[in-house]
Design a protein around this motif. Structure first.
Motif, PDB file in Angstrom:
ATOM      1  N   GLN A 152      -2.117  50.607  46.639  1.00 45.13           N
ATOM      2  CA  GLN A 152      -1.213  50.380  45.294  1.00 45.13           C
ATOM      3  C   GLN A 152      -0.805  51.903  45.250  1.00 45.13           C
ATOM      4  N   LYS A 153      -1.934  52.869  45.281  1.00 44.36           N
ATOM      5  CA  LYS A 153      -1.266  54.334  45.174  1.00 44.36           C
ATOM      6  C   LYS A 153      -0.172  54.863  45.892  1.00 44.36           C
ATOM      7  N   LYS A 154      -0.254  54.174  47.302  1.00 41.70           N
ATOM      8  CA  LYS A 154       0.797  54.604  48.226  1.00 41.70           C
ATOM      9  C   LYS A 154       2.132  54.008  47.732  1.00 41.70           C
ATOM     10  N   GLU A 155       1.962  52.674  47.361  1.00 43.55           N
ATOM     11  CA  GLU A 155       3.174  52.194  46.875  1.00 43.55           C
ATOM     12  C   GLU A 155       3.953  52.789  45.808  1.00 43.55           C
ATOM     13  N   GLY A 156       3.072  53.372  44.835  1.00 44.74           N
ATOM     14  CA  GLY A 156       3.619  53.905  43.811  1.00 44.74           C
ATOM     15  C   GLY A 156       4.228  55.119  44.033  1.00 44.74           C
ATOM     16  N   GLU A 157       3.598  56.007  45.007  1.00 46.67           N
ATOM     17  CA  GLU A 157       4.136  57.184  45.461  1.00 46.67           C
ATOM     18  C   GLU A 157       5.424  57.014  46.081  1.00 46.67           C
TER      19      GLU A 157
ATOM     20  N   ALA B 202     -11.380  49.307  47.465  1.00 48.41           N
ATOM     21  CA  ALA B 202     -10.891  50.468  47.479  1.00 48.41           C
ATOM     22  C   ALA B 202      -9.779  50.624  48.413  1.00 48.41           C
ATOM     23  N   GLU B 203      -9.566  49.590  49.338  1.00 51.56           N
ATOM     24  CA  GLU B 203      -8.149  49.567  50.174  1.00 51.56           C
ATOM     25  C   GLU B 203      -7.119  49.230  49.340  1.00 51.56           C
ATOM     26  N   TYR B 204      -7.207  48.181  48.560  1.00 50.52           N
ATOM     27  CA  TYR B 204      -6.225  47.743  47.785  1.00 50.52           C
ATOM     28  C   TYR B 204      -5.624  48.713  46.765  1.00 50.52           C
TER      29      TYR B 204
END
Length: 315
Positions: free
Chosen positions: A91-96, A85-87
């Protein structure tokens, strides 16, 4: 003609005695009874099972060992789910972040075009380079460096507070830094985050078999052996009074947990559809075979030949 005795260095022409003395090469040994786990031993602690519990595939373990194993596996699954879940969140924050950077670059390009700094053809080529349309890596890098130098020159001319005039000597523009060809330099080493995978299973597994299977506390069967009267005596079949050994085929009845040899199950239990000891109702699907490793010479159980591979001396 083959060489002989101490000058012989090819294992293909060794005699049996010479090959034994060299103590190298592939060795095969038949495993004896002392190398096999007893049928009533726990497959986790390898000791005689205390309050033996049987899974659906016939693997025996102590009650304490199997409960501790299930609890530890559940904790590990929770930790793995948390890491996954942390990964995903990273990944979501990096995409944003990348999306925000792309939007800011689009705004900057639009602003430069509005003030006359953008070259339409070079801008198009740069966009193609960033999109990866060009197949030539060197051409892509050259176009990108050319665009960076043009943008730096235009920005310097725009923000200059005073015009030096035509007689002033032209200052050479700084060349953009190119990519180093020394791939072994630590700064040029690629960096990539290792992917985190979710756990292979969300439930505890029994690893006693070659193919792990689900292990649930509710599906375990408490095994009831009949032991002899003397302390440390062998376990007996309650129907025929024969000793149960690793070479025996032992069945456990799911409703009551009594351990009976396979021959007595076929002769007494299945025809009457009830347990020979307690008369509990038994169906054919309620009979579970205990997984035994056999002996060094009996055919039931696990692997009976061990092979060790070592480098042979060759010249």
């Amino acid at each position: 003609m083959a060489k002989h005795s101490k000058s012989n260095n090819s294992s293909g022409v060794f005699t049996h005695a010479e090959r034994k003395m060299t103590n190298y090469g592939t060795k095969t040994r038949r495993l004896g009874r002392e190398s096999k786990r007893k049928f009533d031993a726990c497959h986790l602690c390898l000791q005689p099972a205390r309050t033996p519990m049987l899974c659906g595939q016939g693997h025996i373990s102590c009650r304490e060992c199997v409960m501790a194993n299930i609890l530890e596996q559940k904790h590990e699954i929770e930790r793995a789910n948390k890491r996954y879940a942390e990964y995903l969140e990273r990944q979501k924050k990096e995409g944003e972040r990348r999306e925000r950077e792309r939007e800011s670059q689009e705004v900057e390009r639009y602003r430069k075009r509005e003030v006359g700094l953008g070259d339409s053809m070079k801008e198009k080529r740069r966009l193609d380079v960033e999109a990866g349309d060009s197949k030539d890596e060197g051409k892509r890098a050259r176009l990108l460096l050319e665009h960076q130098g043009t943008a730096a020159h235009a920005a310097t001319a725009l923000i200059s507070p005073e015009d030096p005039g035509p007689s002033a000597p032209k200052q050479p523009l700084p060349k953009p830094a190119g990519k180093l060809s020394s791939f072994w330099v630590p700064s040029q080493a690629p960096s990539a985050e290792s992917a985190v995978k979710p756990p292979a299973s969300q439930s505890a597994q029994c690893f006693a078999a070659r193919t792990p299977h689900a292990l649930r506390l509710k599906s375990l069967i408490e095994v009831r052996f009949r032991a002899g009267s003397a302390p440390g005596a062998e376990k007996l079949c309650p129907a025929c009074d024969r000793a149960l050994l690793n070479s025996s085929q032992i069945d456990v009845l799911r409703p009551c947990g009594h351990a009976i040899c396979h021959r007595c199950v076929g002769n007494f239990v299945l025809p009457a559809k009830e347990c020979f000891v307690c008369q509990a109702k038994v169906a054919a699907k309620d009979v579970v075979r205990i997984d035994t490793e056999g002996t060094g010479f009996a055919g039931g159980g696990g692997q009976m030949v061990a092979t060790r591979y070592e480098a042979a001396l060759q010249v």
